[in-house]
Motif scaffolding. Structure first.
Motif, PDB file in Angstrom:
ATOM      1  N   THR A 287     -29.728 -10.498 -81.347  1.00 44.67           N
ATOM      2  CA  THR A 287     -30.965 -11.030 -82.607  1.00 44.67           C
ATOM      3  C   THR A 287     -29.791 -11.469 -83.485  1.00 44.67           C
ATOM      4  O   THR A 287     -28.779 -10.581 -84.200  1.00 44.67           O
ATOM      5  CB  THR A 287     -31.431  -9.562 -82.717  1.00 44.67           C
ATOM      6  OG1 THR A 287     -30.457  -8.226 -83.429  1.00 44.67           O
ATOM      7  CG2 THR A 287     -31.896  -8.927 -81.030  1.00 44.67           C
ATOM      8  N   TYR A 288     -30.846 -12.110 -84.543  1.00 42.05           N
ATOM      9  CA  TYR A 288     -29.962 -12.438 -85.511  1.00 42.05           C
ATOM     10  C   TYR A 288     -30.180 -11.951 -86.501  1.00 42.05           C
ATOM     11  O   TYR A 288     -29.404 -11.821 -87.553  1.00 42.05           O
ATOM     12  CB  TYR A 288     -31.213 -14.416 -86.122  1.00 42.05           C
ATOM     13  CG  TYR A 288     -30.542 -15.030 -87.415  1.00 42.05           C
ATOM     14  CD1 TYR A 288     -29.623 -15.796 -86.786  1.00 42.05           C
ATOM     15  CD2 TYR A 288     -30.766 -14.407 -88.161  1.00 42.05           C
ATOM     16  CE1 TYR A 288     -28.986 -16.367 -87.619  1.00 42.05           C
ATOM     17  CE2 TYR A 288     -30.417 -15.359 -88.760  1.00 42.05           C
ATOM     18  CZ  TYR A 288     -29.020 -16.796 -89.136  1.00 42.05           C
ATOM     19  OH  TYR A 288     -29.017 -16.803 -89.976  1.00 42.05           O
TER      20      TYR A 288
ATOM     21  N   THR B 173     -35.130  -7.538 -85.626  1.00 42.98           N
ATOM     22  CA  THR B 173     -35.771  -7.764 -84.592  1.00 42.98           C
ATOM     23  C   THR B 173     -34.762  -6.821 -83.892  1.00 42.98           C
ATOM     24  O   THR B 173     -34.625  -6.445 -82.481  1.00 42.98           O
ATOM     25  CB  THR B 173     -35.220  -9.283 -84.346  1.00 42.98           C
ATOM     26  OG1 THR B 173     -33.742  -9.772 -84.620  1.00 42.98           O
ATOM     27  CG2 THR B 173     -36.206 -10.106 -85.033  1.00 42.98           C
ATOM     28  N   GLU B 174     -33.355  -6.708 -84.259  1.00 42.66           N
ATOM     29  CA  GLU B 174     -32.192  -5.549 -83.417  1.00 42.66           C
ATOM     30  C   GLU B 174     -33.700  -4.267 -83.055  1.00 42.66           C
ATOM     31  O   GLU B 174     -32.840  -3.824 -82.139  1.00 42.66           O
ATOM     32  CB  GLU B 174     -31.330  -5.911 -84.068  1.00 42.66           C
ATOM     33  CG  GLU B 174     -30.174  -3.867 -83.704  1.00 42.66           C
ATOM     34  CD  GLU B 174     -28.968  -4.061 -84.602  1.00 42.66           C
ATOM     35  OE1 GLU B 174     -28.187  -3.286 -83.647  1.00 42.66           O
ATOM     36  OE2 GLU B 174     -29.357  -3.742 -85.348  1.00 42.66           O
TER      37      GLU B 174
ATOM     38  N   THR C 206     -36.111  -4.391 -80.263  1.00 41.65           N
ATOM     39  CA  THR C 206     -35.731  -4.800 -79.321  1.00 41.65           C
ATOM     40  C   THR C 206     -35.122  -3.334 -78.847  1.00 41.65           C
ATOM     41  O   THR C 206     -35.117  -2.854 -77.522  1.00 41.65           O
ATOM     42  CB  THR C 206     -34.081  -6.016 -79.920  1.00 41.65           C
ATOM     43  OG1 THR C 206     -34.963  -7.186 -80.281  1.00 41.65           O
ATOM     44  CG2 THR C 206     -33.771  -5.986 -77.565  1.00 41.65           C
TER      45      THR C 206
ATOM     46  N   ILE D  93     -26.693  -3.945 -76.962  1.00 39.64           N
ATOM     47  CA  ILE D  93     -27.955  -4.992 -78.011  1.00 39.64           C
ATOM     48  C   ILE D  93     -26.893  -4.856 -79.227  1.00 39.64           C
ATOM     49  O   ILE D  93     -26.629  -4.256 -80.245  1.00 39.64           O
ATOM     50  CB  ILE D  93     -29.010  -4.275 -78.825  1.00 39.64           C
ATOM     51  CG1 ILE D  93     -29.623  -3.803 -77.187  1.00 39.64           C
ATOM     52  CG2 ILE D  93     -29.924  -4.724 -79.960  1.00 39.64           C
ATOM     53  CD1 ILE D  93     -30.501  -2.869 -77.217  1.00 39.64           C
TER      54      ILE D  93
ATOM     55  N   VAL E  94     -26.737  -8.081 -83.951  1.00 39.83           N
ATOM     56  CA  VAL E  94     -27.355  -7.928 -84.393  1.00 39.83           C
ATOM     57  C   VAL E  94     -26.037  -8.980 -85.327  1.00 39.83           C
ATOM     58  O   VAL E  94     -24.707  -8.543 -85.566  1.00 39.83           O
ATOM     59  CB  VAL E  94     -27.957  -7.120 -85.588  1.00 39.83           C
ATOM     60  CG1 VAL E  94     -26.990  -6.333 -86.520  1.00 39.83           C
ATOM     61  CG2 VAL E  94     -28.132  -8.269 -86.583  1.00 39.83           C
TER      62      VAL E  94
ATOM     63  N   VAL F   1     -32.322 -13.496 -79.653  1.00 36.28           N
ATOM     64  CA  VAL F   1     -33.645 -13.393 -80.535  1.00 36.28           C
ATOM     65  C   VAL F   1     -34.181 -13.562 -82.100  1.00 36.28           C
ATOM     66  O   VAL F   1     -32.899 -13.143 -82.611  1.00 36.28           O
ATOM     67  CB  VAL F   1     -34.337 -11.548 -80.226  1.00 36.28           C
ATOM     68  CG1 VAL F   1     -35.563 -11.431 -80.679  1.00 36.28           C
ATOM     69  CG2 VAL F   1     -34.219 -11.291 -78.848  1.00 36.28           C
ATOM     70  N   LYS F   2     -34.626 -14.706 -81.340  1.00 37.94           N
ATOM     71  CA  LYS F   2     -34.551 -15.041 -83.066  1.00 37.94           C
ATOM     72  C   LYS F   2     -35.932 -14.578 -83.644  1.00 37.94           C
ATOM     73  O   LYS F   2     -37.007 -15.609 -82.868  1.00 37.94           O
ATOM     74  CB  LYS F   2     -34.120 -16.224 -83.537  1.00 37.94           C
ATOM     75  CG  LYS F   2     -34.327 -17.334 -83.013  1.00 37.94           C
ATOM     76  CD  LYS F   2     -33.556 -18.590 -82.794  1.00 37.94           C
ATOM     77  CE  LYS F   2     -34.037 -19.875 -82.163  1.00 37.94           C
ATOM     78  NZ  LYS F   2     -35.546 -20.625 -83.321  1.00 37.94           N
TER      79      LYS F   2
ATOM     80  N   GLU G 256     -34.044 -18.051 -91.369  1.00 39.85           N
ATOM     81  CA  GLU G 256     -32.780 -17.587 -90.939  1.00 39.85           C
ATOM     82  C   GLU G 256     -31.779 -18.771 -90.208  1.00 39.85           C
ATOM     83  O   GLU G 256     -32.024 -20.041 -89.246  1.00 39.85           O
ATOM     84  CB  GLU G 256     -33.236 -16.903 -88.538  1.00 39.85           C
ATOM     85  CG  GLU G 256     -33.988 -16.247 -88.908  1.00 39.85           C
ATOM     86  CD  GLU G 256     -34.414 -15.716 -87.833  1.00 39.85           C
ATOM     87  OE1 GLU G 256     -34.335 -14.771 -86.638  1.00 39.85           O
ATOM     88  OE2 GLU G 256     -34.967 -16.502 -86.936  1.00 39.85           O
TER      89      GLU G 256
ATOM     90  N   LEU H  99     -41.974 -10.229 -78.243  1.00 45.12           N
ATOM     91  CA  LEU H  99     -41.117 -10.069 -77.637  1.00 45.12           C
ATOM     92  C   LEU H  99     -40.742  -9.654 -76.569  1.00 45.12           C
ATOM     93  O   LEU H  99     -39.647  -9.631 -75.047  1.00 45.12           O
ATOM     94  CB  LEU H  99     -39.980  -9.004 -78.722  1.00 45.12           C
ATOM     95  CG  LEU H  99     -38.804  -8.480 -78.389  1.00 45.12           C
ATOM     96  CD1 LEU H  99     -37.169  -9.327 -78.274  1.00 45.12           C
ATOM     97  CD2 LEU H  99     -38.447  -7.523 -80.083  1.00 45.12           C
TER      98      LEU H  99
END
Length: 387
Positions: free
Chosen positions: A43-44, A48-49, A52, A63, A65, A93-94, A100, A163
Motif C-alpha cells: 500500500t502507498y 490504506t495499509e 487492508t 502487507i 506500506v 493499493v493506492k 500520492e 478495496l
C-alpha cells in the motif's frame, strides 16, 4: 563488578530507547520477506495499509506500506528499500489522489503488479465513487478540489468497499473472499458506529463553540461533513510552501483567544507557524493527525496506549483533541517525557536496580561461602597435621 554496572547502564539506555521509540522497533511494515504461498500486498500510505489489514484479518498475507506515519506524504521520495517491497507484489493499493506523488511512477516501474484505486469519480463507480469538492476557505493559487477525503470515515466507507472488491478480484480464493466479506461486514459496522458517534458528539456545546483555523486543509470532510463544524480559514496556501506575507496578515487579523488553530505533526513547517501565531494572538492550538501511526501525546497514553495505530483510533483521537485544545505555553517542551512515561521508566529502572542488587548480594554470598569453605579446609588440614 564494574562490568555489571556497565552492562546495566547500557541495558537501561536500550529499554528507554525501546519505550520512547515504538515505531523504530516495530518492523512489520519494513519487512520485505514474503512467502510464496501468501499474497503480497503493498500500500502507498499507512491508512490504506490499516484498511487492508482490517479486511484481511485471519487471512495469511504479507502487507507492506511505502509511506510511514511519521513522513510527510506530500514530500515523500521513495527509496530503493521501499521499491524492493514492490518486487513480486500481488497487488498495489493506492488512494489514486495527487497527494500520492510517486504512486503512478512506482506502478509504472512494476507494470505486472495489479493496482486497485480506492478513489474514483462517481461517473466511473456510481455506487462507491466520490465527487471531491473545492475548498471555499483554502486559498490555494490553483483552487483545486480538496483531495484529503480519507480523513472522513463516511467517505472512507466508499474506499474500503472498493478495496474489498479489489482484494477479492485480484488475490482472493473462494474461502478468502468469504473471509474478506465477513471482515467487511464487521468493519462496516464499526465505521457506521463511528459516524453515528461523531454525529452525536458534534451536538455537544464544547464542539458547537469551536472556531477552527486549520493550518492544513486535510480535515475538510472530517470536520464539516462528519462533525458539522465550520472552518474560518486555512493558514497554509500550498502544502510545504512558505505562507505569503499578505495571507499571513489576514490570518493574524481573524485570530483571537476564542479561536483554535489545528496543526498536524507530519508537516514540519506547521508547528513553527502555529506556535508563533498562538503567541501573537492568544489562540489555542490542538494537534490532529491525518496519518498513522503516531506517538500518543502523554495525556492520552492511558486511553490510547503509546501509539495511535488504526484509522478508527485516529478518528476518535482527533475528535477528543478538538475539545481539549489549550493555549500555547512558552515553556512547552515537545521532547519532554510525560508523567505516565516517567512512571514506566522508573519501574524499569527500579526493576533493573533490584536485579543488580540481587546479583550483587548473591556474589557476596557466594564469595563469603567460598571464604568459609577455605577456612574450614585450612582448619581441617591444620588439625590433621597437629594430630
Amino acid at each position: 563488578m564494574k562490568k555489571s554496572y556497565i552492562l546495566t547502564f547500557f541495558l537501561i539506555i536500550f529499554l528507554i530507547g525501546l519505550h520512547l521509540n515504538p515505531i523504530v522497533f516495530n518492523d512489520n511494515s519494513n519487512n520485505i520477506k514474503t512467502s510464496s504461498n501468501r499474497p503480497k500486498i503493498v500500500t502507498y500510505m499507512s491508512i490504506t495499509e490499516d484498511w487492508t489489514r482490517q479486511l484481511l484479518r485471519n487471512v495469511e498475507a504479507d502487507i507492506h506500506v511505502l509511506v510511514q506515519g511519521n513522513e510527510d506524504i506530500h514530500s515523500y521520495d521513495p527509496s530503493s528499500e521501499s521499491l524492493l517491497k514492490m518486487d513480486g507484489a500481488d497487488l498495489f493499493v493506492k488512494l489514486n489522489i495527487p497527494i500520492e506523488t510517486y504512486a503512478d511512477q512506482i506502478s509504472s516501474q512494476f507494470p505486472n503488479v495489479p493496482i486497485v484505486n480506492l478513489w474514483v469519480n462517481i461517473t466511473e463507480d456510481p455506487v462507491w465513487g466520490y465527487q471531491p469538492r473545492k475548498d471555499p476557505v483554502w486559498q490555494h493559487p490553483a483552487n483545486p478540489p480538496n483531495m484529503h477525503m480519507w480523513t472522513s470515515p463516511s467517505i472512507a466507507r466508499n474506499f474500503i468497499h472498493r478495496l474489498a472488491e479489489g482484494l477479492k478480484s485480484t488475490i482472493g480464493t473462494e474461502l478468502m473472499n468469504n473471509t474478506i466479506d465477513a471482515n467487511l461486514q464487521v468493519y462496516d459496522l464499526q465505521l457506521n458506529n463511528t459516524i453515528t458517534w461523531l454525529s452525536t458528539i458534534s451536538k455537544k456545546e464544547e464542539y458547537r463553540e469551536l472556531k477552527l483555523i486549520p493550518f492544513h486543509p486535510a480535515f475538510l470532510y472530517y470536520l464539516e461533513d462528519d462533525l458539522n463544524l465550520t472552518r474560518i480559514a486555512v493558514i497554509e496556501e500550498k502544502p510545504g510552501v512558505e505562507i505569503s506575507a499578505q495571507h499571513l496578515d489576514y490570518i493574524r487579523s481573524i485570530l483571537n483567544n476564542t479561536c483554535t488553530i489545528v496543526w498536524h505533526p507530519q508537516e514540519s513547517i506547521s508547528k513553527r507557524y502555529v506556535n508563533d501565531l498562538s503567541i501573537e494572538t492568544g489562540a489555542k492550538i490542538t494537534m490532529l493527525t491525518p496519518i498513522i501511526p503516531i506517538r500518543t501525546p502523554s495525556e492520552w497514553v492511558p486511553k490510547f496506549g503509546s501509539q495511535i495505530d488504526s484509522f478508527l483510533e485516529m478518528v476518535e483521537f482527533n475528535t477528543y483533541q478538538l475539545s481539549n485544545a489549550s493555549p500555547y505555553q512558552y515553556n512547552q517542551n515537545d521532547e519532554a517525557i510525560g508523567g505516565y512515561e516517567i512512571f514506566i521508566l522508573l519501574i524499569l529502572i527500579m526493576g533493573l536496580s533490584s536485579i543488580v542488587f540481587v546479583l550483587k548480594r548473591r556474589r557476596i554470598y557466594e564469595r563469603n561461602n567460598s571464604i568459609l569453605k577455605n577456612e574450614s579446609s585450612i582448619k581441617k588440614r591444620w588439625k590433621t597435621n597437629f594430630d
